[in-house]
Design a protein around this motif. Structure first.
Motif, PDB file in Angstrom:
ATOM      1  N   LEU A 111       0.871  -1.173   0.000  1.00 38.85           N
ATOM      2  CA  LEU A 111       0.000   0.000   0.000  1.00 38.85           C
ATOM      3  C   LEU A 111       0.907   1.221   0.000  1.00 38.85           C
ATOM      4  O   LEU A 111       1.796   1.321   0.847  1.00 38.85           O
ATOM      5  CB  LEU A 111      -0.878   0.017   1.256  1.00 38.85           C
ATOM      6  CG  LEU A 111      -1.671  -1.260   1.554  1.00 38.85           C
ATOM      7  CD1 LEU A 111      -2.339  -1.168   2.912  1.00 38.85           C
ATOM      8  CD2 LEU A 111      -2.707  -1.520   0.469  1.00 38.85           C
ATOM      9  N   ILE A 112       0.713   2.103  -0.954  1.00 43.83           N
ATOM     10  CA  ILE A 112       1.496   3.342  -0.966  1.00 43.83           C
ATOM     11  C   ILE A 112       0.529   4.524  -0.924  1.00 43.83           C
ATOM     12  O   ILE A 112      -0.321   4.668  -1.808  1.00 43.83           O
ATOM     13  CB  ILE A 112       2.391   3.453  -2.223  1.00 43.83           C
ATOM     14  CG1 ILE A 112       3.408   2.301  -2.248  1.00 43.83           C
ATOM     15  CG2 ILE A 112       3.130   4.807  -2.241  1.00 43.83           C
ATOM     16  CD1 ILE A 112       4.404   2.348  -3.393  1.00 43.83           C
ATOM     17  N   TYR A 113       0.660   5.308   0.128  1.00 46.38           N
ATOM     18  CA  TYR A 113      -0.171   6.506   0.251  1.00 46.38           C
ATOM     19  C   TYR A 113       0.645   7.717  -0.176  1.00 46.38           C
ATOM     20  O   TYR A 113       1.717   7.967   0.373  1.00 46.38           O
ATOM     21  CB  TYR A 113      -0.660   6.673   1.692  1.00 46.38           C
ATOM     22  CG  TYR A 113      -1.459   7.952   1.883  1.00 46.38           C
ATOM     23  CD1 TYR A 113      -2.763   8.051   1.395  1.00 46.38           C
ATOM     24  CD2 TYR A 113      -0.907   9.060   2.518  1.00 46.38           C
ATOM     25  CE1 TYR A 113      -3.491   9.218   1.541  1.00 46.38           C
ATOM     26  CE2 TYR A 113      -1.627  10.237   2.662  1.00 46.38           C
ATOM     27  CZ  TYR A 113      -2.922  10.305   2.168  1.00 46.38           C
ATOM     28  OH  TYR A 113      -3.633  11.470   2.307  1.00 46.38           O
ATOM     29  N   CYS A 114       0.151   8.416  -1.190  1.00 49.61           N
ATOM     30  CA  CYS A 114       0.841   9.615  -1.668  1.00 49.61           C
ATOM     31  C   CYS A 114       0.279  10.807  -0.898  1.00 49.61           C
ATOM     32  O   CYS A 114      -0.847  11.235  -1.159  1.00 49.61           O
ATOM     33  CB  CYS A 114       0.607   9.806  -3.169  1.00 49.61           C
ATOM     34  SG  CYS A 114       0.948   8.303  -4.129  1.00 49.61           S
ATOM     35  N   GLN A 190      -5.542   1.452   9.416  1.00 52.95           N
ATOM     36  CA  GLN A 190      -4.432   1.918  10.274  1.00 52.95           C
ATOM     37  C   GLN A 190      -3.630   3.015   9.586  1.00 52.95           C
ATOM     38  O   GLN A 190      -3.250   4.006  10.195  1.00 52.95           O
ATOM     39  CB  GLN A 190      -3.500   0.749  10.604  1.00 52.95           C
ATOM     40  CG  GLN A 190      -4.079  -0.224  11.606  1.00 52.95           C
ATOM     41  CD  GLN A 190      -3.200  -1.463  11.751  1.00 52.95           C
ATOM     42  OE1 GLN A 190      -2.085  -1.512  11.243  1.00 52.95           O
ATOM     43  NE2 GLN A 190      -3.709  -2.463  12.436  1.00 52.95           N
ATOM     44  N   MET A 191      -3.396   2.822   8.299  1.00 58.32           N
ATOM     45  CA  MET A 191      -2.597   3.767   7.530  1.00 58.32           C
ATOM     46  C   MET A 191      -3.283   5.141   7.483  1.00 58.32           C
ATOM     47  O   MET A 191      -2.659   6.171   7.702  1.00 58.32           O
ATOM     48  CB  MET A 191      -2.439   3.213   6.112  1.00 58.32           C
ATOM     49  CG  MET A 191      -1.306   3.799   5.329  1.00 58.32           C
ATOM     50  SD  MET A 191      -1.198   2.846   3.798  1.00 58.32           S
ATOM     51  CE  MET A 191       0.255   3.517   3.095  1.00 58.32           C
ATOM     52  N   PHE A 192      -4.594   5.132   7.214  1.00 59.37           N
ATOM     53  CA  PHE A 192      -5.340   6.389   7.113  1.00 59.37           C
ATOM     54  C   PHE A 192      -5.442   7.089   8.464  1.00 59.37           C
ATOM     55  O   PHE A 192      -5.403   8.309   8.534  1.00 59.37           O
ATOM     56  CB  PHE A 192      -6.733   6.149   6.519  1.00 59.37           C
ATOM     57  CG  PHE A 192      -6.705   5.693   5.080  1.00 59.37           C
ATOM     58  CD1 PHE A 192      -5.545   5.796   4.319  1.00 59.37           C
ATOM     59  CD2 PHE A 192      -7.831   5.155   4.480  1.00 59.37           C
ATOM     60  CE1 PHE A 192      -5.505   5.373   2.992  1.00 59.37           C
ATOM     61  CE2 PHE A 192      -7.798   4.731   3.154  1.00 59.37           C
ATOM     62  CZ  PHE A 192      -6.642   4.842   2.413  1.00 59.37           C
ATOM     63  N   GLU A 193      -5.564   6.286   9.535  1.00 60.19           N
ATOM     64  CA  GLU A 193      -5.624   6.888  10.881  1.00 60.19           C
ATOM     65  C   GLU A 193      -4.320   7.602  11.185  1.00 60.19           C
ATOM     66  O   GLU A 193      -4.294   8.706  11.724  1.00 60.19           O
ATOM     67  CB  GLU A 193      -5.912   5.809  11.934  1.00 60.19           C
ATOM     68  CG  GLU A 193      -7.401   5.483  12.036  1.00 60.19           C
ATOM     69  CD  GLU A 193      -7.682   4.180  12.788  1.00 60.19           C
ATOM     70  OE1 GLU A 193      -6.737   3.621  13.417  1.00 60.19           O
ATOM     71  OE2 GLU A 193      -8.833   3.732  12.742  1.00 60.19           O
ATOM     72  N   GLN A 194      -3.198   6.977  10.820  1.00 65.44           N
ATOM     73  CA  GLN A 194      -1.883   7.583  11.045  1.00 65.44           C
ATOM     74  C   GLN A 194      -1.729   8.855  10.221  1.00 65.44           C
ATOM     75  O   GLN A 194      -1.213   9.852  10.712  1.00 65.44           O
ATOM     76  CB  GLN A 194      -0.770   6.603  10.682  1.00 65.44           C
ATOM     77  CG  GLN A 194      -0.462   5.626  11.791  1.00 65.44           C
ATOM     78  CD  GLN A 194       0.523   4.567  11.363  1.00 65.44           C
ATOM     79  OE1 GLN A 194       0.858   4.451  10.185  1.00 65.44           O
ATOM     80  NE2 GLN A 194       0.986   3.779  12.303  1.00 65.44           N
TER      81      GLN A 194
END
Length: 199
Positions: A111-114, A190-194
């Motif tokens: 998963l890569i969040y830009c 978890q990623m979006f919460e961070q």
């Protein structure tokens, strides 16, 4: 899930798209076009590497507030990777290696969040053990001669006719279809919460 974040699936797999839509995620489909480079023969490392390459390739062309999902699935028998069969004879060889035994299916997901301040990368590997009933020569041949195994890693589709020979699985069923969506959802959450906390 945060509706303001665009989700992109770096894969043309109809099965992956279907699994995501089953849990309410409708991604944009942007298949990766890179030449895949494998530097390992260890199944976990291979899927980790390939999912990362695919996700990076697509993420490089995305704007801010986008999350790219890259995935790669392999089937392994005795630690040896079985790719997609090159021919029906090849499918026969692979099914002969799987019948009457337990093998492993590995899916690597990246998963890569830009984000505003660069990108966040998460990679994980999910493993499922699949046990196959003993099959007769005739059953192996009949299945191998079908079109179903031809575009599948390990020469079978668990959600197709091969279901007749599946004795049991230990792990995530969806992982064998091509994407461990439960784990993907939890990791995205978890990623979006961070990310929210960092903004």
């Amino acid at each position: 899930m945060d509706k303001r974040i665009k989700l992109v699936l770096a894969s043309a797999s109809p099965r992956r798209k279907e699994l995501l839509s089953q849990i309410g995620i409708v991604p944009e489909i942007v298949p990766s076009t890179i030449e895949e480079v494998i530097t390992s023969s260890v199944p976990e490392e291979v899927v980790r590497e390939l999912s990362l390459q695919k996700a990076r390739d697509v993420a490089g062309r995305q704007g801010c507030k986008t999350c790219v999902i890259g995935a790669d699935t392999v089937v392994a028998a005795d630690g040896k990777i079985l790719g997609k069969p090159a021919s029906h004879e090849d499918a026969y060889r692979m099914i002969s290696m799987l019948e009457g035994r337990t093998h492993q299916v590995y899916t690597g997901v990246t998963l890569i969040y830009c984000g505003q301040n660069g990108s966040t990368v998460r990679t994980f590997v999910e493993k499922t053990d699949v046990s196959v009933y003993p099959m007769s020569e005739q059953e192996i041949k009949r299945y191998a001669d079908d079109e179903e195994p031809m575009d599948k890693a390990g020469a079978y589709g668990i959600q197709g006719k091969f279901a007749a020979f599946i004795k049991g699985i230990d792990g995530d069923y969806n992982n064998v279809v091509g994407l461990p969506v439960g784990r993907v959802y939890q990791e995205l959450k978890q990623m979006f919460e961070q990310e929210e906390n960092n903004d």
